[in-house]
Design a protein around this motif. Structure first.
Motif, PDB file in Angstrom:
ATOM      1  N   ASN A 545      16.279   5.841   8.336  1.00  0.00           N
ATOM      2  CA  ASN A 545      16.559   6.127   6.930  1.00  0.00           C
ATOM      3  C   ASN A 545      15.659   5.242   6.069  1.00  0.00           C
ATOM      4  O   ASN A 545      15.042   4.292   6.554  1.00  0.00           O
ATOM      5  CB  ASN A 545      18.037   5.864   6.625  1.00  0.00           C
ATOM      6  CG  ASN A 545      18.534   6.633   5.408  1.00  0.00           C
ATOM      7  OD1 ASN A 545      17.763   7.293   4.706  1.00  0.00           O
ATOM      8  ND2 ASN A 545      19.826   6.558   5.163  1.00  0.00           N
ATOM      9  N   TYR A 546      15.594   5.574   4.799  1.00  0.00           N
ATOM     10  CA  TYR A 546      14.834   4.798   3.811  1.00  0.00           C
ATOM     11  C   TYR A 546      13.347   4.689   4.180  1.00  0.00           C
ATOM     12  O   TYR A 546      12.707   3.681   3.898  1.00  0.00           O
ATOM     13  CB  TYR A 546      15.429   3.395   3.650  1.00  0.00           C
ATOM     14  CG  TYR A 546      16.807   3.385   3.027  1.00  0.00           C
ATOM     15  CD1 TYR A 546      16.967   3.403   1.645  1.00  0.00           C
ATOM     16  CD2 TYR A 546      17.943   3.381   3.821  1.00  0.00           C
ATOM     17  CE1 TYR A 546      18.220   3.403   1.065  1.00  0.00           C
ATOM     18  CE2 TYR A 546      19.215   3.384   3.255  1.00  0.00           C
ATOM     19  CZ  TYR A 546      19.348   3.394   1.876  1.00  0.00           C
ATOM     20  OH  TYR A 546      20.590   3.396   1.311  1.00  0.00           O
ATOM     21  N   ASN A 547      12.812   5.712   4.809  1.00  0.00           N
ATOM     22  CA  ASN A 547      11.386   5.741   5.106  1.00  0.00           C
ATOM     23  C   ASN A 547      10.678   6.681   4.143  1.00  0.00           C
ATOM     24  O   ASN A 547      11.292   7.575   3.552  1.00  0.00           O
ATOM     25  CB  ASN A 547      11.154   6.209   6.544  1.00  0.00           C
ATOM     26  CG  ASN A 547      11.797   5.277   7.554  1.00  0.00           C
ATOM     27  OD1 ASN A 547      11.389   4.137   7.716  1.00  0.00           O
ATOM     28  ND2 ASN A 547      12.831   5.773   8.245  1.00  0.00           N
ATOM     29  N   LEU A 548       9.377   6.490   3.992  1.00  0.00           N
ATOM     30  CA  LEU A 548       8.546   7.373   3.183  1.00  0.00           C
ATOM     31  C   LEU A 548       7.543   8.059   4.093  1.00  0.00           C
ATOM     32  O   LEU A 548       6.859   7.397   4.888  1.00  0.00           O
ATOM     33  CB  LEU A 548       7.818   6.589   2.088  1.00  0.00           C
ATOM     34  CG  LEU A 548       6.934   7.375   1.114  1.00  0.00           C
ATOM     35  CD1 LEU A 548       6.867   6.656  -0.235  1.00  0.00           C
ATOM     36  CD2 LEU A 548       5.499   7.579   1.634  1.00  0.00           C
ATOM     37  N   VAL A 549       7.451   9.387   3.978  1.00  0.00           N
ATOM     38  CA  VAL A 549       6.426  10.130   4.710  1.00  0.00           C
ATOM     39  C   VAL A 549       5.639  10.973   3.722  1.00  0.00           C
ATOM     40  O   VAL A 549       6.194  11.510   2.758  1.00  0.00           O
ATOM     41  CB  VAL A 549       7.027  11.023   5.819  1.00  0.00           C
ATOM     42  CG1 VAL A 549       7.823  10.199   6.802  1.00  0.00           C
ATOM     43  CG2 VAL A 549       7.870  12.146   5.250  1.00  0.00           C
ATOM     44  N   VAL A 550       4.340  11.073   3.948  1.00  0.00           N
ATOM     45  CA  VAL A 550       3.490  11.902   3.107  1.00  0.00           C
ATOM     46  C   VAL A 550       2.358  12.423   3.972  1.00  0.00           C
ATOM     47  O   VAL A 550       1.908  11.745   4.906  1.00  0.00           O
ATOM     48  CB  VAL A 550       2.958  11.118   1.888  1.00  0.00           C
ATOM     49  CG1 VAL A 550       2.066   9.972   2.325  1.00  0.00           C
ATOM     50  CG2 VAL A 550       2.232  12.031   0.907  1.00  0.00           C
ATOM     51  N   GLY A 551       1.897  13.637   3.684  1.00  0.00           N
ATOM     52  CA  GLY A 551       0.905  14.286   4.524  1.00  0.00           C
ATOM     53  C   GLY A 551      -0.510  13.857   4.241  1.00  0.00           C
ATOM     54  O   GLY A 551      -0.777  12.781   3.704  1.00  0.00           O
ATOM     55  N   THR A 552      -1.436  14.740   4.586  1.00  0.00           N
ATOM     56  CA  THR A 552      -2.854  14.381   4.544  1.00  0.00           C
ATOM     57  C   THR A 552      -3.417  14.324   3.141  1.00  0.00           C
ATOM     58  O   THR A 552      -4.482  13.762   2.922  1.00  0.00           O
ATOM     59  CB  THR A 552      -3.666  15.386   5.366  1.00  0.00           C
ATOM     60  OG1 THR A 552      -3.419  16.707   4.857  1.00  0.00           O
ATOM     61  CG2 THR A 552      -3.249  15.340   6.829  1.00  0.00           C
ATOM     62  N   GLY A 553      -2.745  14.902   2.198  1.00  0.00           N
ATOM     63  CA  GLY A 553      -3.166  14.807   0.813  1.00  0.00           C
ATOM     64  C   GLY A 553      -2.056  14.219  -0.028  1.00  0.00           C
ATOM     65  O   GLY A 553      -0.873  14.345   0.297  1.00  0.00           O
ATOM     66  N   ALA A 554      -2.417  13.543  -1.092  1.00  0.00           N
ATOM     67  CA  ALA A 554      -1.406  12.938  -1.952  1.00  0.00           C
ATOM     68  C   ALA A 554      -0.413  14.001  -2.401  1.00  0.00           C
ATOM     69  O   ALA A 554      -0.802  15.066  -2.890  1.00  0.00           O
ATOM     70  CB  ALA A 554      -2.076  12.278  -3.152  1.00  0.00           C
ATOM     71  N   GLY A 555       0.853  13.713  -2.205  1.00  0.00           N
ATOM     72  CA  GLY A 555       1.878  14.653  -2.616  1.00  0.00           C
ATOM     73  C   GLY A 555       2.179  15.748  -1.615  1.00  0.00           C
ATOM     74  O   GLY A 555       2.923  16.683  -1.926  1.00  0.00           O
ATOM     75  N   THR A 556       1.614  15.660  -0.412  1.00  0.00           N
ATOM     76  CA  THR A 556       1.877  16.680   0.609  1.00  0.00           C
ATOM     77  C   THR A 556       3.280  16.491   1.166  1.00  0.00           C
ATOM     78  O   THR A 556       3.554  15.507   1.850  1.00  0.00           O
ATOM     79  CB  THR A 556       0.859  16.592   1.746  1.00  0.00           C
ATOM     80  OG1 THR A 556      -0.453  16.704   1.204  1.00  0.00           O
ATOM     81  CG2 THR A 556       1.076  17.718   2.747  1.00  0.00           C
ATOM     82  N   THR A 557       4.151  17.416   0.893  1.00  0.00           N
ATOM     83  CA  THR A 557       5.530  17.309   1.341  1.00  0.00           C
ATOM     84  C   THR A 557       5.653  17.778   2.785  1.00  0.00           C
ATOM     85  O   THR A 557       5.122  18.822   3.163  1.00  0.00           O
ATOM     86  CB  THR A 557       6.451  18.159   0.450  1.00  0.00           C
ATOM     87  OG1 THR A 557       6.320  17.714  -0.897  1.00  0.00           O
ATOM     88  CG2 THR A 557       7.901  18.043   0.889  1.00  0.00           C
ATOM     89  N   LYS A 558       6.358  17.009   3.580  1.00  0.00           N
ATOM     90  CA  LYS A 558       6.669  17.447   4.932  1.00  0.00           C
ATOM     91  C   LYS A 558       7.741  18.528   4.860  1.00  0.00           C
ATOM     92  O   LYS A 558       8.537  18.585   3.908  1.00  0.00           O
ATOM     93  CB  LYS A 558       7.149  16.266   5.777  1.00  0.00           C
ATOM     94  CG  LYS A 558       6.092  15.186   5.995  1.00  0.00           C
ATOM     95  CD  LYS A 558       4.966  15.672   6.856  1.00  0.00           C
ATOM     96  CE  LYS A 558       3.956  14.576   7.133  1.00  0.00           C
ATOM     97  NZ  LYS A 558       2.830  15.029   7.979  1.00  0.00           N
ATOM     98  N   ASP A 559       7.793  19.375   5.881  1.00  0.00           N
ATOM     99  CA  ASP A 559       8.748  20.469   5.815  1.00  0.00           C
ATOM    100  C   ASP A 559      10.157  19.984   6.140  1.00  0.00           C
ATOM    101  O   ASP A 559      10.410  18.793   6.327  1.00  0.00           O
ATOM    102  CB  ASP A 559       8.315  21.630   6.711  1.00  0.00           C
ATOM    103  CG  ASP A 559       8.343  21.274   8.195  1.00  0.00           C
ATOM    104  OD1 ASP A 559       8.995  20.275   8.560  1.00  0.00           O
ATOM    105  OD2 ASP A 559       7.713  21.987   8.981  1.00  0.00           O
ATOM    106  N   SER A 560      11.062  20.891   6.235  1.00  0.00           N
ATOM    107  CA  SER A 560      12.477  20.550   6.355  1.00  0.00           C
ATOM    108  C   SER A 560      12.838  19.919   7.687  1.00  0.00           C
ATOM    109  O   SER A 560      13.973  19.479   7.869  1.00  0.00           O
ATOM    110  CB  SER A 560      13.328  21.807   6.149  1.00  0.00           C
ATOM    111  OG  SER A 560      12.980  22.798   7.107  1.00  0.00           O
TER     112      SER A 560
END
Length: 726
Positions: A545-560
């Protein structure tokens, strides 16, 4: 109930003016532990130290009960005792006073602050006193309080408190299990008579080590082994380091002058020897005696055999230390050598400010318990592991690994940064990997920690405040009890698509693993939105919990497929200056103050900044603009030009920074063969010349690293090249 809280030994040793013999007074000032409440051992504790016949006839014991450091009563008594014996030439203060403060539920930062206050009071009144802290052994105080004790011990051993020496009681296996009535009373807090004997023996060995009478010997290239070795002249100095190791006795110091010594030095005659080089180069060391110190040597291990380490610590070498040692080019075309190797279980080897470059073998193989590897700079590999750990209670902290990459994208040697296996019933428990920086590990796996036997022999590792950048493959956790707290992962796991894999139904389980307050930035397979953080087999007790994930571009949301109740999905963490490898957080970072409170486990961040609620995510607690200007380094070349191929050249250098750091005086001298190849990248050691900083500007200036052994260190802050010996 009188918990053991405050254990103070004051050793006052010196030469009495009326005669030449060495005398000492020992004052044991403590609580129920030293007074013996609840056990039969306390009354025998002083006699068990067996100091009278060795040093003198004044040994006494003063017991307190229930005191905490903030009450300061014991501190007052100790200062009074020191004042009353001010005539002694030497003073050594040995302190253990953290347990009761923990028992009354003080937080770790409060306890460590109180400890430093007490220590500073002693230093202010007695500036020449040596200070040794004792860690606290296991005690039946409950899970939370015991975790705090361990954290205080970790803080002590990290060197941040500017302590001359740490006596690690908990490293002794006999004092690690409070339910063991062989050494503990049934209450699990006090020791019995056998336990006091263990404690007394450890304390005594440290007192002997601190207060030995030193003789000084000298080695130089124009000396002779038929000389006396007692003066730094050609007519008196020895020719070989080995002569010094064979002749010096406990407490002696051997100074080695500049030069090439074609020796693997065996330290196998006397304990408590110190070897101090002056840009001296030799092939390696084989240590089998305790309390050996090796300082400021350049070891070229090219001809060391594959079964040895350039720094080899064998049976009997416990409590030895190596600092300011460069190890380079180890291994040969026909075989590989290890950089630092423990070929048998030993205790408390301390490795500080080592530089390892161009290895053709594993950099560190740790066996035994209680070892510390700190402030080291580790470059390059030919497909070998950086750390192989078959040891417990180790600290791997504040190290820099700017290059540990394999040729190509992946290597069949299965290169790991951190590796441990339990397939031979090896034991590796409660190790801490903290504050390390890995910048380029292409083709490498972050780690493989596997308890093949599924019996918990490999378990409960702490991973705190690390920065891992461009590590190609995952860390496989096939063992229980790992805690990943406040780490920063950048572009990690591209080959495996995952950064952390926490268990396998066939290889081992990672039950009770925690993954909290981490940042996963552009990790995993860059083409897939459902990869890049943590995954694994079904395990019990997983807390993520309380982790941050982001994809290959700024603001890339990981899926569900990625869900956390308090996590951050898809927001750029906004590092201060990622292009300059500054992974502190910008002032508008969404990771600031977005984590959960882990003060009982992670009291500081990667720069030594005190953490407090609300916690930030990642390795750094506070925001920073980043120091993007590298220190300026100037190499001074001798006026006489040298054109002979492969000749050695003596250079001197100065360095200055743009943040108020004064110029480093030309005290550092460098001697190395010029690299004949145009591709300087092939030799990081020569590329840096021991002086040029690596190409990053991660601000380490706030780390309160000890400076007593390196007077110019305070003038080099904000540049990690200080990890290279000068």
């Amino acid at each position: 109930m009188n918990f053991r809280l405050l254990f103070l030994l004051v050793l006052l040793a010196g030469v009495v003016t009326t005669h030449a013999s060495t005398t000492c007074a020992v004052i044991c000032e403590g609580d129920s532990l030293t007074a013996g409440t609840g056990s039969t051992g306390g009354s025998n504790y002083v006699s068990q130290m067996n100091l009278n016949g060795l040093y003198g006839n004044y040994v006494t014991n003063i017991g307190h009960g229930g005191d905490v450091i903030s009450a300061n009563s014991a501190a007052t008594d100790a200062l009074t005792s020191l004042t009353n014996t001010i005539g002694y030439a030497k003073q050594t203060v040995v302190m253990m006073m953290q347990v009761n403060d923990i028992a009354v539920n003080d937080s770790v930062p409060i306890v460590t602050t109180n400890m430093l206050t007490w220590q500073n009071n002693v230093r202010a009144k007695f500036p020449n006193a040596k200070i040794m802290w004792l860690t606290s052994m296991a005690a039946n105080l409950g899970t939370t309080l015991n975790a705090r004790l361990v954290e205080v011990n970790t803080w002590l051993k990290s060197g941040t408190a500017n302590i001359d020496y740490v006596g690690d009681l908990r490293a002794d296996p006999r004092l690690q299990t409070f339910s063991d009535t062989t050494y503990y009373d049934p209450d699990g807090v006090h020791l019995n008579n056998a336990g006091y004997l263990v404690m007394a023996t450890i304390v005594r060995s440290n007192l002997v080590y601190f207060n030995r009478v030193n003789a000084e010997f000298y080695v130089r290239k124009d000396g002779s082994d038929s000389n006396t070795g007692t003066a730094n002249t050609s007519g008196s100095a020895w020719l070989t380091i080995q002569k010094g190791a064979n002749t010096a006795t406990s407490g002696d110091i051997v100074y080695v002058a500049t030069g090439q010594y074609d020796e693997i030095v065996a330290v196998n005659v006397s304990s408590n020897l110190t070897f101090i080089g002056s840009t001296a180069t030799n092939r390696g060391w084989n240590v089998t005696k305790s309390y050996t110190q090796i300082r400021t040597f350049d070891c070229n291990g090219t001809n060391v055999s594959s079964v040895e380490g350039v720094l080899e610590f064998g049976s009997g070498s416990s409590y030895s230390k190596a600092s300011n040692v460069v190890i380079r080019g180890f291994g040969s075309a026909t075989g590989s050598a290890l950089g630092v190797n423990m070929n048998i279980a030993v205790t408390n080897i301390y490795l500080d400010r080592l530089g390892l470059a161009n290895p053709n073998g594993h950099a560190f193989t740790l066996v035994g318990q209680g070892h510390t590897v700190t402030n080291c700079n580790i470059w390059g590999t030919n497909g070998w592991d950086c750390f192989r750990i078959v040891a417990s209670g180790c600290l791997i902290v504040n190290n820099m690994i700017p290059v540990w990459s394999n040729p190509g994208d992946w290597n069949p040697n299965h290169t790991d940064l951190f590796q441990s296996f339990g397939d031979n019933f090896d034991i590796a428990k409660s190790n801490t990997i903290s504050g390390n920086i890995v910048l380029n590990a292409a083709g490498c796996q972050l780690g493989n920690v596997t308890d093949d036997q599924e019996v918990g022999d490999i378990s409960y590792w702490n991973w705190f405040n690390n920065v891992f950048v461009d590590v190609s493959n995952t860390i496989n956790l096939y063992s229980p009890g790992h805690r990943f707290l406040n780490n920063t992962f950048v572009r990690c796991g591209a080959i495996s698509a995952w950064t952390i894999i926490y268990g396998s139904s066939t290889a081992g389980h990672a039950d009770n693993t925690w993954i909290l307050n981490n940042i996963f930035y552009q990790c995993g397979d860059p083409t897939r939105a459902n990869r890049g953080w943590y995954a694994g087999d079904v395990v019990s007790g997983l807390i993520a919990n309380y982790n941050l994930v982001v994809g290959t571009g700024a603001g890339t949301t990981k899926d569900s497929s990625w869900t956390e109740a308090n996590g951050i999905n898809g927001s750029d963490p906004l590092f201060a200056n990622a292009g300059a490898n500054d992974y502190r957080l910008a002032t508008n970072s969404p990771a600031l103050a977005a984590g959960t409170n882990l003060i009982n486990f992670v009291s500081t961040d990667a720069n030594g900044v005190t953490r407090s609620a609300p916690f930030s995510m990642g390795a750094f607690q506070t925001a920073g603009a980043g120091d993007t200007t590298a220190p300026v380094c100037t190499i001074l070349v001798p006026s006489t030009s040298i054109n002979t191929p492969n000749a050695t050249v003596d250079l001197s250098g100065t360095a200055s920074d743009n943040v108020g750091v004064t110029t480093v005086p030309p005290r550092c001298r460098y001697k190395f063969a010029p690299n004949p190849r145009a591709d300087r990248q092939s030799s990081p050691l020569l590329r840096t010349g021991h002086c040029r900083p690596p190409a990053h500007t991660l601000d380490r200036s706030s780390r309160n690293r000890p400076t007593r052994s390196s007077p110019s260190r305070s003038r080099r802050r904000n540049s990690h090249w200080a990890a290279w010996p000068c």
